[in-house]
Design a protein around this motif. Structure first.
Motif, PDB file in Angstrom:
ATOM      1  N   ALA A  40       0.819  -1.211   0.000  1.00  0.00           N
ATOM      2  CA  ALA A  40       0.000   0.000   0.000  1.00  0.00           C
ATOM      3  C   ALA A  40       0.856   1.265   0.000  1.00  0.00           C
ATOM      4  CB  ALA A  40      -0.921   0.010   1.218  1.00  0.00           C
ATOM      5  N   ALA A  41       2.179   1.108  -0.143  1.00  0.00           N
ATOM      6  CA  ALA A  41       3.079   2.245  -0.015  1.00  0.00           C
ATOM      7  C   ALA A  41       3.479   2.854  -1.354  1.00  0.00           C
ATOM      8  CB  ALA A  41       4.349   1.827   0.743  1.00  0.00           C
ATOM      9  N   ARG A  42       2.892   2.329  -2.440  1.00  0.00           N
ATOM     10  CA  ARG A  42       3.200   2.897  -3.747  1.00  0.00           C
ATOM     11  C   ARG A  42       2.035   2.665  -4.693  1.00  0.00           C
ATOM     12  NH1 ARG A  42       4.335   3.262  -8.630  1.00  0.00           N
ATOM     13  NH2 ARG A  42       6.102   4.430  -9.430  1.00  0.00           N
ATOM     14  N   HIS A  43       1.860   3.581  -5.662  1.00  0.00           N
ATOM     15  CA  HIS A  43       0.852   3.374  -6.687  1.00  0.00           C
ATOM     16  C   HIS A  43       1.128   2.067  -7.420  1.00  0.00           C
ATOM     17  CE1 HIS A  43      -0.888   7.382  -6.346  1.00  0.00           C
ATOM     18  NE2 HIS A  43       0.315   7.914  -6.416  1.00  0.00           N
ATOM     19  N   TRP A  44       0.072   1.264  -7.636  1.00  0.00           N
ATOM     20  CA  TRP A  44       0.209   0.084  -8.472  1.00  0.00           C
ATOM     21  C   TRP A  44       0.216   0.515  -9.943  1.00  0.00           C
ATOM     22  CZ3 TRP A  44      -3.145  -4.424  -6.117  1.00  0.00           C
ATOM     23  CH2 TRP A  44      -2.689  -4.692  -4.815  1.00  0.00           C
ATOM     24  N   LEU A  45       0.647  -0.390 -10.811  1.00  0.00           N
ATOM     25  CA  LEU A  45       0.881  -0.024 -12.202  1.00  0.00           C
ATOM     26  C   LEU A  45      -0.234  -0.525 -13.108  1.00  0.00           C
ATOM     27  CD1 LEU A  45       4.720  -0.687 -12.448  1.00  0.00           C
ATOM     28  CD2 LEU A  45       3.525   1.470 -12.035  1.00  0.00           C
ATOM     29  N   ASP A  46      -0.670   0.359 -13.980  1.00  0.00           N
ATOM     30  CA  ASP A  46      -1.713   0.021 -14.940  1.00  0.00           C
ATOM     31  C   ASP A  46      -1.059  -0.534 -16.204  1.00  0.00           C
ATOM     32  OD1 ASP A  46      -3.831  -0.197 -16.639  1.00  0.00           O
ATOM     33  OD2 ASP A  46      -4.394   1.916 -16.605  1.00  0.00           O
ATOM     34  N   GLY A  47      -1.117  -1.852 -16.338  1.00  0.00           N
ATOM     35  CA  GLY A  47      -0.569  -2.505 -17.523  1.00  0.00           C
ATOM     36  C   GLY A  47      -1.640  -2.944 -18.490  1.00  0.00           C
ATOM     37  N   GLU A  48      -2.793  -2.279 -18.424  1.00  0.00           N
ATOM     38  CA  GLU A  48      -3.932  -2.608 -19.298  1.00  0.00           C
ATOM     39  C   GLU A  48      -4.315  -4.079 -19.182  1.00  0.00           C
ATOM     40  OE1 GLU A  48      -2.998  -1.228 -23.224  1.00  0.00           O
ATOM     41  OE2 GLU A  48      -2.967   0.896 -22.617  1.00  0.00           O
ATOM     42  N   GLY A  49      -4.224  -4.594 -17.958  1.00  0.00           N
ATOM     43  CA  GLY A  49      -4.627  -5.968 -17.688  1.00  0.00           C
ATOM     44  C   GLY A  49      -3.548  -6.997 -17.924  1.00  0.00           C
ATOM     45  N   LEU A  50      -2.356  -6.578 -18.362  1.00  0.00           N
ATOM     46  CA  LEU A  50      -1.251  -7.513 -18.593  1.00  0.00           C
ATOM     47  C   LEU A  50      -0.394  -7.622 -17.335  1.00  0.00           C
ATOM     48  CD1 LEU A  50      -0.043  -6.434 -22.162  1.00  0.00           C
ATOM     49  CD2 LEU A  50      -1.875  -8.031 -21.536  1.00  0.00           C
ATOM     50  N   PRO A  51       0.038  -8.816 -16.968  1.00  0.00           N
ATOM     51  CA  PRO A  51       0.865  -8.977 -15.764  1.00  0.00           C
ATOM     52  C   PRO A  51       2.198  -8.246 -15.867  1.00  0.00           C
ATOM     53  CG  PRO A  51      -0.054 -11.083 -16.446  1.00  0.00           C
ATOM     54  CD  PRO A  51      -0.337 -10.121 -17.551  1.00  0.00           C
ATOM     55  N   LEU A  52       2.660  -7.743 -14.740  1.00  0.00           N
ATOM     56  CA  LEU A  52       3.918  -7.020 -14.635  1.00  0.00           C
ATOM     57  C   LEU A  52       5.076  -8.014 -14.589  1.00  0.00           C
ATOM     58  CD1 LEU A  52       5.551  -4.398 -14.039  1.00  0.00           C
ATOM     59  CD2 LEU A  52       4.976  -4.746 -11.622  1.00  0.00           C
ATOM     60  N   VAL A  53       6.076  -7.838 -15.470  1.00  0.00           N
ATOM     61  CA  VAL A  53       7.206  -8.775 -15.512  1.00  0.00           C
ATOM     62  C   VAL A  53       8.563  -8.089 -15.447  1.00  0.00           C
ATOM     63  CG1 VAL A  53       5.931 -10.602 -16.707  1.00  0.00           C
ATOM     64  CG2 VAL A  53       7.144  -8.866 -18.050  1.00  0.00           C
ATOM     65  N   GLY A  54       8.632  -6.752 -15.537  1.00  0.00           N
ATOM     66  CA  GLY A  54       9.924  -6.092 -15.492  1.00  0.00           C
ATOM     67  C   GLY A  54       9.815  -4.651 -15.033  1.00  0.00           C
ATOM     68  N   LEU A  55      10.829  -4.188 -14.295  1.00  0.00           N
ATOM     69  CA  LEU A  55      10.893  -2.812 -13.808  1.00  0.00           C
ATOM     70  C   LEU A  55      12.300  -2.256 -13.968  1.00  0.00           C
ATOM     71  CD1 LEU A  55       8.972  -2.901 -10.378  1.00  0.00           C
ATOM     72  CD2 LEU A  55       8.201  -1.755 -12.471  1.00  0.00           C
ATOM     73  N   ASP A  56      12.397  -0.971 -14.235  1.00  0.00           N
ATOM     74  CA  ASP A  56      13.649  -0.239 -14.141  1.00  0.00           C
ATOM     75  C   ASP A  56      13.296   1.224 -13.901  1.00  0.00           C
ATOM     76  OD1 ASP A  56      16.341   0.137 -13.974  1.00  0.00           O
ATOM     77  OD2 ASP A  56      16.778  -0.174 -16.096  1.00  0.00           O
ATOM     78  N   ALA A  57      14.225   1.983 -13.341  1.00  0.00           N
ATOM     79  CA  ALA A  57      13.958   3.384 -13.020  1.00  0.00           C
ATOM     80  C   ALA A  57      15.074   4.254 -13.560  1.00  0.00           C
ATOM     81  CB  ALA A  57      13.826   3.578 -11.511  1.00  0.00           C
ATOM     82  N   LEU A  58      14.717   5.479 -13.932  1.00  0.00           N
ATOM     83  CA  LEU A  58      15.680   6.453 -14.439  1.00  0.00           C
ATOM     84  C   LEU A  58      15.208   7.844 -14.034  1.00  0.00           C
ATOM     85  CD1 LEU A  58      18.218   6.918 -16.254  1.00  0.00           C
ATOM     86  CD2 LEU A  58      16.635   7.218 -18.162  1.00  0.00           C
ATOM     87  N   ASP A  59      16.067   8.559 -13.295  1.00  0.00           N
ATOM     88  CA  ASP A  59      15.750   9.937 -12.883  1.00  0.00           C
ATOM     89  C   ASP A  59      14.392  10.030 -12.186  1.00  0.00           C
ATOM     90  OD1 ASP A  59      18.155  10.730 -14.028  1.00  0.00           O
ATOM     91  OD2 ASP A  59      17.225  11.188 -15.958  1.00  0.00           O
ATOM     92  N   GLY A  60      14.103   9.047 -11.332  1.00  0.00           N
ATOM     93  CA  GLY A  60      12.868   9.072 -10.561  1.00  0.00           C
ATOM     94  C   GLY A  60      11.651   8.527 -11.270  1.00  0.00           C
ATOM     95  N   THR A  61      11.747   8.252 -12.571  1.00  0.00           N
ATOM     96  CA  THR A  61      10.622   7.704 -13.326  1.00  0.00           C
ATOM     97  C   THR A  61      10.741   6.183 -13.388  1.00  0.00           C
ATOM     98  OG1 THR A  61      10.425   9.689 -14.683  1.00  0.00           O
ATOM     99  CG2 THR A  61       9.431   7.679 -15.554  1.00  0.00           C
ATOM    100  N   LEU A  62       9.626   5.496 -13.174  1.00  0.00           N
ATOM    101  CA  LEU A  62       9.609   4.037 -13.180  1.00  0.00           C
ATOM    102  C   LEU A  62       9.140   3.547 -14.545  1.00  0.00           C
ATOM    103  CD1 LEU A  62      10.189   1.809 -11.061  1.00  0.00           C
ATOM    104  CD2 LEU A  62       7.726   1.685 -10.678  1.00  0.00           C
ATOM    105  N   PHE A  63       9.914   2.650 -15.132  1.00  0.00           N
ATOM    106  CA  PHE A  63       9.567   2.046 -16.417  1.00  0.00           C
ATOM    107  C   PHE A  63       9.171   0.598 -16.177  1.00  0.00           C
ATOM    108  CE2 PHE A  63      12.256   5.610 -17.268  1.00  0.00           C
ATOM    109  CZ  PHE A  63      11.761   6.157 -18.447  1.00  0.00           C
ATOM    110  N   SER A  64       8.096   0.173 -16.815  1.00  0.00           N
ATOM    111  CA  SER A  64       7.594  -1.180 -16.556  1.00  0.00           C
ATOM    112  C   SER A  64       7.337  -1.928 -17.852  1.00  0.00           C
ATOM    113  CB  SER A  64       6.310  -1.127 -15.716  1.00  0.00           C
ATOM    114  OG  SER A  64       5.309  -0.359 -16.356  1.00  0.00           O
ATOM    115  N   LEU A  65       7.475  -3.233 -17.749  1.00  0.00           N
ATOM    116  CA  LEU A  65       7.230  -4.151 -18.851  1.00  0.00           C
ATOM    117  C   LEU A  65       6.133  -5.116 -18.412  1.00  0.00           C
ATOM    118  CD1 LEU A  65       8.193  -5.373 -21.626  1.00  0.00           C
ATOM    119  CD2 LEU A  65       9.721  -6.818 -20.281  1.00  0.00           C
TER     120      LEU A  65
END
Length: 321
Positions: free
Chosen positions: A252-277
């Motif tokens: 509950a400590a961070r916004h969950w990610l909207d992957g348009e219903g696709l499961p989350l399989v990868g993360l990386d961050a750059l300059d405070g922005t989170l990138f997801s696969l």
């Protein structure tokens, strides 16, 4: 902003699952003093991971075949990537039977790619950043447990997520859901696992249980906070947790990610922005892939959507530079 991203290939296809439960109703970010930070634990990790000092162990070095892959027709590629430019793709193959199943992916300071294998190994892939092409060489080192023994069996060795910070590699695992640290840059393949976070089968802040093969698939450090992403879909969102100072996971400590219903399989961050696969597999239509960026306030922008007729595989890792 346009982003160039390296997307990793995993060699085994999975069918996505949706879990029952609900996303946390109240988003309550952790105060800075309550967050697990690598800097606070770095020396202890090095001491425990390399009890015999900087004594590199054995790594398997081998030649790697990298055949270029065409993604598809130019018009289809442009439509698929509204926020990225496709620079190249390859099919990787090598003679060692232990090569494959690549999941988490990071770019090293050398420019090479470091991947984690779901068979329990680090795989370093030589990569020419100037020419944007694999060099044809790779190294593989099996992961070791806390006592220095090589991890074996799917329950303990199913490594999926990877974060890299200097000499320390952080790895998340499925089945036995957890995050471990390895001082790989100090003692190479002799690095022993050091516990960072144990993930319960039913975390209180998640509101759902975690299936064996839908666990901590994604891992990243964002602004010094260690993020764990589950390969699950709850309320059409990908659950993301922050590790607190006590090593507990707080969903509950961070916004969950909207992957348009696709499961989350990868993360990386750059300059405070989170990138997801995000990725899902359907036996009839194949793999569907979504790449997105998410700001601290939860605002998301889609960078790419891939599906047939484009050349798409079971991508499970993302590295952003």
């Amino acid at each position: 902003m346009r982003v160039s991203a390296c997307i990793g290939l995993a060699l085994s296809a999975l069918i996505a699952c949706s879990c029952r439960g609900a996303a946390p109703e109240q988003f309550a970010p952790l105060p800075d003093e309550n967050v697990w930070r690598l800097a606070d634990h770095r020396q202890d990790i090095i001491r425990q991971s390399c009890p015999n000092g900087p004594d590199d162990g054995f790594e398997l070095s081998f030649l790697l075949s990298a055949e270029p892959v065409s993604l598809g027709e130019p018009d289809a590629i442009a439509k698929a990537f509204p926020g990225m430019d496709f620079l190249g793709g390859w099919t990787l193959s090598a003679s060692p039977s232990s090569f494959g199943g690549l999941s988490g992916l990071k770019v090293m300071t050398s420019g090479n790619l470091l991947a984690i294998s779901d068979g329990g190994a680090f795989v370093e892939i030589g990569f020419d950043q100037d020419g944007l092409t694999p060099t044809g060489r790779a190294d593989l080192a099996f992961l070791r447990d806390e006592s220095g023994e090589i991890l074996t069996g799917k329950l303990e060795a199913d490594a999926e997520g990877l974060e890299l910070s200097g000499d320390i590699a952080l790895v998340s695992f499925e089945r036995h859901h957890r995050v471990m640290a390895f001082a790989r840059g100090i003692c190479g393949s002799n690095a022993r696992a050091v516990p960072v976070a144990e993930i319960p089968g039913a975390p209180p802040s998640l509101g759902s249980s975690i299936r064996n093969n839908s666990g901590a698939e994604a891992l990243s450090m964002q602004s010094g906070r260690l993020m764990i992403g589950l390969e699950s879909v709850i309320d059409q969102l990908g659950p993301v947790a922050v590790v607190d100072a006590g090593g507990e996971v707080q969903f509950a400590a961070r916004h969950w990610l909207d992957g348009e219903g696709l499961p989350l399989v990868g993360l990386d961050a750059l300059d405070g922005t989170l990138f997801s696969l995000h990725r899902a597999y359907n036996p009839l239509t194949g793999n569907s892939i979504l790449v997105s960026e998410t700001a601290d306030d939860g605002t998301m922008r889609v960078l790419g959507r891939l599906s047939k007729p484009l050349t798409v595989d079971n991508f499970e890792g993302i590295a952003v530079v």
